[in-house]
Design a protein around this motif. Structure first.
Motif, PDB file in Angstrom:
ATOM      1  N   THR A 242      -2.756  -5.969  -8.909  1.00  0.00           N
ATOM      2  CA  THR A 242      -2.065  -5.970  -7.620  1.00  0.00           C
ATOM      3  C   THR A 242      -1.334  -4.656  -7.386  1.00  0.00           C
ATOM      4  O   THR A 242      -1.362  -4.096  -6.276  1.00  0.00           O
ATOM      5  N   LEU A 243      -0.671  -4.132  -8.430  1.00  0.00           N
ATOM      6  CA  LEU A 243       0.024  -2.852  -8.307  1.00  0.00           C
ATOM      7  C   LEU A 243      -0.947  -1.717  -8.004  1.00  0.00           C
ATOM      8  O   LEU A 243      -0.679  -0.850  -7.159  1.00  0.00           O
ATOM      9  N   LYS A 244      -2.101  -1.721  -8.661  1.00  0.00           N
ATOM     10  CA  LYS A 244      -3.091  -0.668  -8.416  1.00  0.00           C
ATOM     11  C   LYS A 244      -3.679  -0.779  -7.011  1.00  0.00           C
ATOM     12  O   LYS A 244      -3.997   0.233  -6.371  1.00  0.00           O
ATOM     13  N   LYS A 245      -3.829  -2.016  -6.525  1.00  0.00           N
ATOM     14  CA  LYS A 245      -4.313  -2.196  -5.166  1.00  0.00           C
ATOM     15  C   LYS A 245      -3.298  -1.660  -4.158  1.00  0.00           C
ATOM     16  O   LYS A 245      -3.663  -1.042  -3.147  1.00  0.00           O
ATOM     17  N   CYS A 246      -2.000  -1.875  -4.434  1.00  0.00           N
ATOM     18  CA  CYS A 246      -0.960  -1.339  -3.554  1.00  0.00           C
ATOM     19  C   CYS A 246      -1.018   0.189  -3.517  1.00  0.00           C
ATOM     20  O   CYS A 246      -0.878   0.798  -2.441  1.00  0.00           O
ATOM     21  N   GLU A 247      -1.249   0.792  -4.674  1.00  0.00           N
ATOM     22  CA  GLU A 247      -1.365   2.249  -4.730  1.00  0.00           C
ATOM     23  C   GLU A 247      -2.556   2.728  -3.897  1.00  0.00           C
ATOM     24  O   GLU A 247      -2.459   3.697  -3.130  1.00  0.00           O
ATOM     25  N   ALA A 248      -3.686   2.021  -4.040  1.00  0.00           N
ATOM     26  CA  ALA A 248      -4.872   2.400  -3.273  1.00  0.00           C
ATOM     27  C   ALA A 248      -4.658   2.201  -1.771  1.00  0.00           C
ATOM     28  O   ALA A 248      -5.098   3.029  -0.949  1.00  0.00           O
ATOM     29  N   ASP A 249      -3.970   1.126  -1.384  1.00  0.00           N
ATOM     30  CA  ASP A 249      -3.685   0.886   0.038  1.00  0.00           C
ATOM     31  C   ASP A 249      -2.808   1.985   0.607  1.00  0.00           C
ATOM     32  O   ASP A 249      -3.024   2.449   1.741  1.00  0.00           O
ATOM     33  N   LEU A 250      -1.802   2.408  -0.137  1.00  0.00           N
ATOM     34  CA  LEU A 250      -0.921   3.480   0.329  1.00  0.00           C
ATOM     35  C   LEU A 250      -1.707   4.780   0.522  1.00  0.00           C
ATOM     36  O   LEU A 250      -1.483   5.521   1.490  1.00  0.00           O
ATOM     37  N   ALA A 251      -2.627   5.056  -0.403  1.00  0.00           N
ATOM     38  CA  ALA A 251      -3.457   6.258  -0.263  1.00  0.00           C
ATOM     39  C   ALA A 251      -4.340   6.155   0.972  1.00  0.00           C
ATOM     40  O   ALA A 251      -4.529   7.140   1.715  1.00  0.00           O
ATOM     41  N   GLU A 267       2.363   9.187   1.254  1.00  0.00           N
ATOM     42  CA  GLU A 267       2.079   9.950   0.034  1.00  0.00           C
ATOM     43  C   GLU A 267       3.226   9.851  -0.959  1.00  0.00           C
ATOM     44  O   GLU A 267       3.018   9.748  -2.169  1.00  0.00           O
ATOM     45  N   ASN A 268       4.466   9.874  -0.430  1.00  0.00           N
ATOM     46  CA  ASN A 268       5.629   9.742  -1.303  1.00  0.00           C
ATOM     47  C   ASN A 268       5.676   8.350  -1.936  1.00  0.00           C
ATOM     48  O   ASN A 268       5.934   8.186  -3.134  1.00  0.00           O
ATOM     49  N   SER A 269       5.370   7.328  -1.139  1.00  0.00           N
ATOM     50  CA  SER A 269       5.345   5.953  -1.663  1.00  0.00           C
ATOM     51  C   SER A 269       4.236   5.788  -2.694  1.00  0.00           C
ATOM     52  O   SER A 269       4.407   5.084  -3.697  1.00  0.00           O
ATOM     53  N   MET A 270       3.104   6.452  -2.455  1.00  0.00           N
ATOM     54  CA  MET A 270       1.993   6.364  -3.406  1.00  0.00           C
ATOM     55  C   MET A 270       2.378   6.975  -4.743  1.00  0.00           C
ATOM     56  O   MET A 270       2.052   6.439  -5.805  1.00  0.00           O
ATOM     57  N   ARG A 271       3.089   8.115  -4.707  1.00  0.00           N
ATOM     58  CA  ARG A 271       3.530   8.753  -5.962  1.00  0.00           C
ATOM     59  C   ARG A 271       4.524   7.855  -6.705  1.00  0.00           C
ATOM     60  O   ARG A 271       4.484   7.743  -7.930  1.00  0.00           O
ATOM     61  N   GLN A 272       5.425   7.214  -5.949  1.00  0.00           N
ATOM     62  CA  GLN A 272       6.372   6.302  -6.581  1.00  0.00           C
ATOM     63  C   GLN A 272       5.648   5.104  -7.204  1.00  0.00           C
ATOM     64  O   GLN A 272       5.983   4.677  -8.311  1.00  0.00           O
ATOM     65  N   MET A 273       4.654   4.584  -6.496  1.00  0.00           N
ATOM     66  CA  MET A 273       3.900   3.463  -7.030  1.00  0.00           C
ATOM     67  C   MET A 273       3.116   3.884  -8.275  1.00  0.00           C
ATOM     68  O   MET A 273       3.012   3.122  -9.242  1.00  0.00           O
ATOM     69  N   ALA A 274       2.570   5.092  -8.269  1.00  0.00           N
ATOM     70  CA  ALA A 274       1.840   5.586  -9.435  1.00  0.00           C
ATOM     71  C   ALA A 274       2.761   5.690 -10.647  1.00  0.00           C
ATOM     72  O   ALA A 274       2.362   5.395 -11.786  1.00  0.00           O
TER      73      ALA A 274
END
Length: 286
Positions: A242-251, A267-274
């Motif tokens: 689920t966390l990886k899907k959130c990262e992919a959705d943000l991208a 992009e900032n949210s994606m880096r934080q999620m990563a």
């Protein structure tokens, strides 16, 4: 009274006395014994057999003898808690057998140990080469404790710099098809949670021989019918996915928007999620 009945009553009384004495003396009496505990155990056992079958002897005389053999080690155990010198005199102390990778031949002779016996003890610890051992000590219980050289020690997550989740004792929430409320409460869970987890894997509590819940809220069960395949717990893998899907959705959102402010936010949210995934992944893969 018939002789067989007299022997039965004496034996029953001896069992009760031995059980009571063993409970009072503690678990050390049934684990690795010291010299003193070994001697005491043999003597009390002999006396119990004696008072059970020797009908001509006075029963209470045997009981008194057993109580004396009980009181002496009980008193010594109390005193050895207060005095290290007395503890070493009664229980002995460990003998170094290997130091800095070298066998202490004088200590082997002192303990009447042969090289073959030392190698046997090492093999019992899954060590087949003396050269792999940094330190070994023969404990008072007769067990050999060893410390492998650093390069021969098992690799752990700490050596690799990997952070792992803390472990806590799994709670047995189902035993013999019965729900255990106290372990459930200890794990911070409820019957409703348990019923939900059982429905997910398609079984009822009556079919479960043993069910355990860990600190992550994962339920593992062993069924009476071993032919039935039970799905493996998927709480942690599902959370990681689920966390990886959130990262992919943000991208994806960042690529699809044309507004610079929105793109920068995604992009900032994606880096934080990563970063969250990087920290959580070692914990969720255990």
């Amino acid at each position: 009274m018939a002789e067989w009945m007299n022997i039965a009553l004496r034996s029953f009384a001896a069992v009760v006395i031995l059980f009571t004495i063993t409970r009072i003396l503690g678990k050390k009496q049934i684990s690795q014994l010291t010299f003193f505990e070994y001697m005491t155990g043999i003597a009390i056992g002999e006396l119990a057999g004696f008072i059970s079958t020797d009908l001509e002897a006075h029963f209470m005389h045997g009981v008194i003898a057993i109580m004396i053999w009980f009181l002496i080690p009980f008193l010594f155990e109390f005193l050895t808690l207060k005095s290290k010198r007395l503890r070493e005199w009664v229980e002995g102390k460990g003998t170094v057998m290997i130091k800095e990778g070298k066998i202490m031949e004088d200590n082997l002779k002192k303990e009447r140990y042969t090289a073959d016996e030392l190698l046997e003890q090492l093999r019992n610890k899954s060590v087949f080469s003396v050269a792999d051992v940094e330190f070994a000590i023969l404990e008072t219980s007769g067990d050999l404790s060893i410390l492998l050289k650093r390069e021969n020690q098992p690799l752990t997550p700490k050596h690799l710099g990997i952070k792992v989740a803390p472990e806590s004792e799994p709670q047995a929430v189902i035993i013999d098809g019965n729900i255990m409320d106290e372990p459930l409460a200890t794990a911070g869970l409820s019957r409703a949670w348990l019923q939900t987890e059982l429905e997910k894997i398609g079984v009822t509590e009556e079919n479960v021989f043993l069910g355990q819940a860990d600190s992550y809220g994962q339920l593992t069960v062993d069924l009476y019918d071993d032919v039935i395949k039970v799905p493996q717990p998927a709480v942690k893998p599902l959370l990681l996915a689920t966390l990886k899907k959130c990262e992919a959705d943000l991208a994806l959102f960042g690529l699809s928007t044309r507004q610079p402010e929105a793109k920068a936010m995604y992009e900032n949210s994606m880096r934080q999620m990563a970063e969250v995934i990087r920290q959580a992944e070692p914990l969720l893969k255990t």
